[in-house]
Design an enzyme around this catalytic site. Structure first.
Site, PDB file in Angstrom:
ATOM      1  N   ARG A  41       0.858  -1.194   0.000  1.00 42.38           N
ATOM      2  CA  ARG A  41       0.000   0.000   0.000  1.00 42.38           C
ATOM      3  C   ARG A  41       0.895   1.245   0.000  1.00 42.38           C
ATOM      4  NH1 ARG A  41      -2.307   3.429   3.672  1.00 42.38           N
ATOM      5  NH2 ARG A  41      -4.359   4.244   3.143  1.00 42.38           N
ATOM      6  N   SER A 113     -12.880  -2.831   0.779  1.00 36.54           N
ATOM      7  CA  SER A 113     -13.168  -2.207   2.072  1.00 36.54           C
ATOM      8  C   SER A 113     -14.661  -1.982   2.198  1.00 36.54           C
ATOM      9  CB  SER A 113     -12.469  -0.851   2.188  1.00 36.54           C
ATOM     10  OG  SER A 113     -11.085  -0.988   2.013  1.00 36.54           O
ATOM     11  N   LYS A 142      -4.049   6.224   8.567  1.00 40.75           N
ATOM     12  CA  LYS A 142      -4.741   6.678   7.354  1.00 40.75           C
ATOM     13  C   LYS A 142      -5.576   7.880   7.752  1.00 40.75           C
ATOM     14  CE  LYS A 142      -7.720   5.083   3.608  1.00 40.75           C
ATOM     15  NZ  LYS A 142      -9.160   4.875   3.490  1.00 40.75           N
TER      16      LYS A 142
HETATM   17  N1  TZP Z   1      -8.121   1.618   6.375  1.00 44.48           N
HETATM   18  C1  TZP Z   1      -8.915   1.813   7.416  1.00 44.48           C
HETATM   19  S1  TZP Z   1      -8.022   2.108   8.837  1.00 44.48           S
HETATM   20  C2  TZP Z   1      -6.545   1.964   8.005  1.00 44.48           C
HETATM   21  C3  TZP Z   1      -6.792   1.694   6.670  1.00 44.48           C
HETATM   22  C4  TZP Z   1      -5.779   1.508   5.618  1.00 44.48           C
HETATM   23  C5  TZP Z   1      -5.225   2.137   8.663  1.00 44.48           C
HETATM   24  C6  TZP Z   1      -4.851   1.014   9.573  1.00 44.48           C
HETATM   25  O1  TZP Z   1      -3.588   1.271  10.137  1.00 44.48           O
HETATM   26  P1  TZP Z   1      -3.243   0.919  11.645  1.00 44.48           P
HETATM   27  O2  TZP Z   1      -1.898   1.545  11.871  1.00 44.48           O
HETATM   28  O3  TZP Z   1      -3.160  -0.578  11.748  1.00 44.48           O
HETATM   29  O4  TZP Z   1      -4.317   1.528  12.509  1.00 44.48           O
END
Ligand code: TZP
Ligand code: MG
Length: 219
Positions: A41, A113, A142
């Site tokens: 990603r 998602s 994110k």
């Molecule tokens: N999509 C929803 S939350 C997220 C993504 C890509 C980020 C998740 O990252 P982390 O550091 O595991 O909370």
């Protein structure tokens, strides 16, 4: 491949998630620690683009292949096809899963998602192989996430789709992910709890051993 098992410890990473650590070293440590799937990603302001992104993707894919870890590309269908990745993950604002299926063919893995039962239904109808649901908890990894959802939408989707593969996401750590599994998720997707850990291999081992306990308890 058993998708539900592949979703157990699903590591997501880009070069800008690794702080001062070398990204390929982080990925190798995560593999050695027991991740079951990987998502490339490469996103955000300081993300690699063009040839540099492609080369980094190939390098990550090579490490995954050596260890038989499925390699999924976030959003970039053309890159996935060019390098022969195992699949693609798309968000609600990305290409429709049905279009991705047409481009990739029936053998590849497609993840979508989802934040609600409605989105889950649509993704499943469009031919997704798994859905990612969250954010379970607040995350700073994110920035444009949907609001924190907790585990309710997972529970609702699980009630309608008893067997469909679901992975939880968002703010998950070894000491807080159990409710997501209890709500019906098959596994957890993780960025920072591995990529930002002082020792990514140990962090992954802890997630994997906790997962074994939680899955046994949930049975
Ligand atoms: N999509 C929803 S939350 C997220 C993504 C890509 C980020 C998740 O990252 P982390 O550091 O595991 O909370
Ligand atoms: Mg996206």
């Amino acid at each position: 491949m058993n998708i539900k098992e592949a979703l157990r410890i699903y590591f997501i990473m880009g070069s800008n998630n690794c702080g001062s650590h070398e990204p390929l070293d982080v990925l190798q440590q995560a593999i050695d620690g027991g991740i079951t799937m990987f998502q490339f990603r490469e996103k955000g302001d300081d993300a690699l683009t063009g040839e540099a992104k492609k080369q980094f993707a190939r390098d990550c894919f090579r490490l995954c292949k050596q260890a038989n870890v499925p390699f999924i590309v976030n959003d970039d269908v053309d890159l996935a096809i060019e390098i022969g990745a195992d699949g693609v993950h798309v968000g609600q604002d990305d290409l429709d899963a049905g279009v991705v299926r047409q481009k990739l063919g029936s053998d590849k893995i497609i993840g979508v998602s989802s934040h609600t039962l409605q989105e889950s239904k649509a993704a499943i109808e469009a031919g997704a192989d798994y859905i990612g649901m969250g954010p379970i908890y607040a995350t700073t990894t994110k920035l444009d996430t949907n609001p924190v959802a907790g585990t309710k939408a997972i529970q609702e989707t699980r009630q309608h789709f008893a067997q469909f593969p679901i992975v939880a996401i968002g703010g998950l750590q070894a000491d807080n992910f159990a409710p997501a599994i209890e709500a019906g998720a098959d596994g957890i997707s993780i960025i920072s709890a591995i990529a930002s850990a002082p020792n990514p291999k140990e962090a992954t081992e802890k997630l994997a051993s906790t997962m074994k306990e939680v899955i046994n308890d949930a049975k």
